[in-house]
Design an enzyme around this catalytic site. Structure first.
Site, PDB file in Angstrom:
ATOM      1  NE  ARG A 128      35.712   9.915  24.516  1.00  0.00           N
ATOM      2  CZ  ARG A 128      35.166   9.289  25.466  1.00  0.00           C
ATOM      3  NH1 ARG A 128      34.052   9.318  25.774  1.00  0.00           N
ATOM      4  NH2 ARG A 128      35.970   8.635  26.348  1.00  0.00           N
TER       5      ARG A 128
ATOM      6  CB  CYS B  52      40.167   8.654  33.215  1.00  0.00           C
ATOM      7  SG  CYS B  52      39.070   9.394  32.194  1.00  0.00           S
TER       8      CYS B  52
ATOM      9  CG  HIS C 218      44.279   8.959  29.865  1.00  0.00           C
ATOM     10  ND1 HIS C 218      44.240   7.750  30.584  1.00  0.00           N
ATOM     11  CD2 HIS C 218      42.986   9.557  29.728  1.00  0.00           C
ATOM     12  CE1 HIS C 218      42.866   7.426  30.846  1.00  0.00           C
ATOM     13  NE2 HIS C 218      42.239   8.453  30.416  1.00  0.00           N
TER      14      HIS C 218
END
Ligand code: GLN
Length: 244
Positions: free
Chosen positions: A130, A96, A195
């Protein structure tokens, strides 16, 4: 070559600042999967102000824009040495925010552009939305082919030139929610938005990275002993195809 005589050196870049959503689990997985095979691990944590020596494998996690800003300046000061490490075959894994800094730049919302270290030909700009949720990626270089993880980013990453994606996003948004791809790879540099942390649920990718790092150190492909990945692959399969 007997694994018991092998060694691998791993550097964890800026864990005090970039370690979002348990990205530390990636380093723990790499260390454990080496130790379980009797491969010695030399490990170094690199913090702000530290010099960066040569290593076989470098890991950098994700973080919010603020921490990314702090790391970006420091990382940029090591750009040339890390590019020569890349060209020497060293393995890099960036998650990320760390992935974004592997490119040429990350342009946050209403803030100055953060210069990356150009390990791969890519750039990132902050998007309006997002992207949050599970991701399933289909690769063409791993067995099993899939990678699973969790994304939480507003950055939209665009790959250019010889930089290839890790694979197609089967579920989730990936790099930018438009081109249908996730992650990036150039030489032995790997970046991803996944993640989770990523490697505990993707043991085949962890072993792929360890093999590349050993090949860089010893100059030949080394077959790793198979480990019992029943639990790891059960966790992997429990996420495949699911958005939440
Ligand atoms: N700050 C970056 C973004 O939002 C990276 C976030 C992260 O590392 N999870 O895209």
């Amino acid at each position: 070559m007997n694994e018991r005589n092998l060694k691998i050196s791993i550097a964890h870049l800026y864990p005090k600042l970039l370690n979002l959503y348990g990205d530390l689990g990636n380093v723990i997985t790499l260390k454990k999967r080496c130790e379980w095979r009797g491969i010695e691990v030399e490990f170094e944590e690199i913090n702000i102000g530290d010099k960066i020596d040569n290593h076989d494998l470098y890991f950098i996690g994700g973080g919010q824009d603020k921490q990314q800003e702090e790391v970006a300046q420091e990382l940029y000061s090591h750009k040339s040495e890390l590019i020569s490490q890349r060209d020497d075959g060293a393995v890099f894994l960036g998650i990320c925010g760390g992935y974004q800094l592997f490119g040429h730049y990350y342009q946050p919302h209403d803030k100055d552009k953060l210069l990356g270290i150009s390990l791969m030909d890519a750039y990132t700009v902050a998007g309006k939305n997002r992207f949050i949720g599970n991701v399933t990626v289909e690769t063409d270089f791993l067995e099993p082919k899939t990678l699973v993880g969790f994304e939480n980013h507003s950055g939209l990453t665009y790959l250019q030139g010889d930089t290839k994606p890790l694979g197609k996003t089967v579920v989730g948004n990936g790099n930018n929610g438009k081109d249908g791809f996730e992650g990036g790879r150039y030489k032995n540099v790997f970046g991803t938005y996944l993640h989770g942390s990523l490697l505990p649920k993707n043991p085949h990718f962890a072993d792929y990275l360890i093999s590349l790092a050993l090949e860089k150190r010893y100059g030949e492909k080394i077959e790793l002993t198979k480990l019992d990945d029943t639990f790891e692959l059960a966790a992997h399969n429990s996420v495949i195809g699911k958005k939440y």
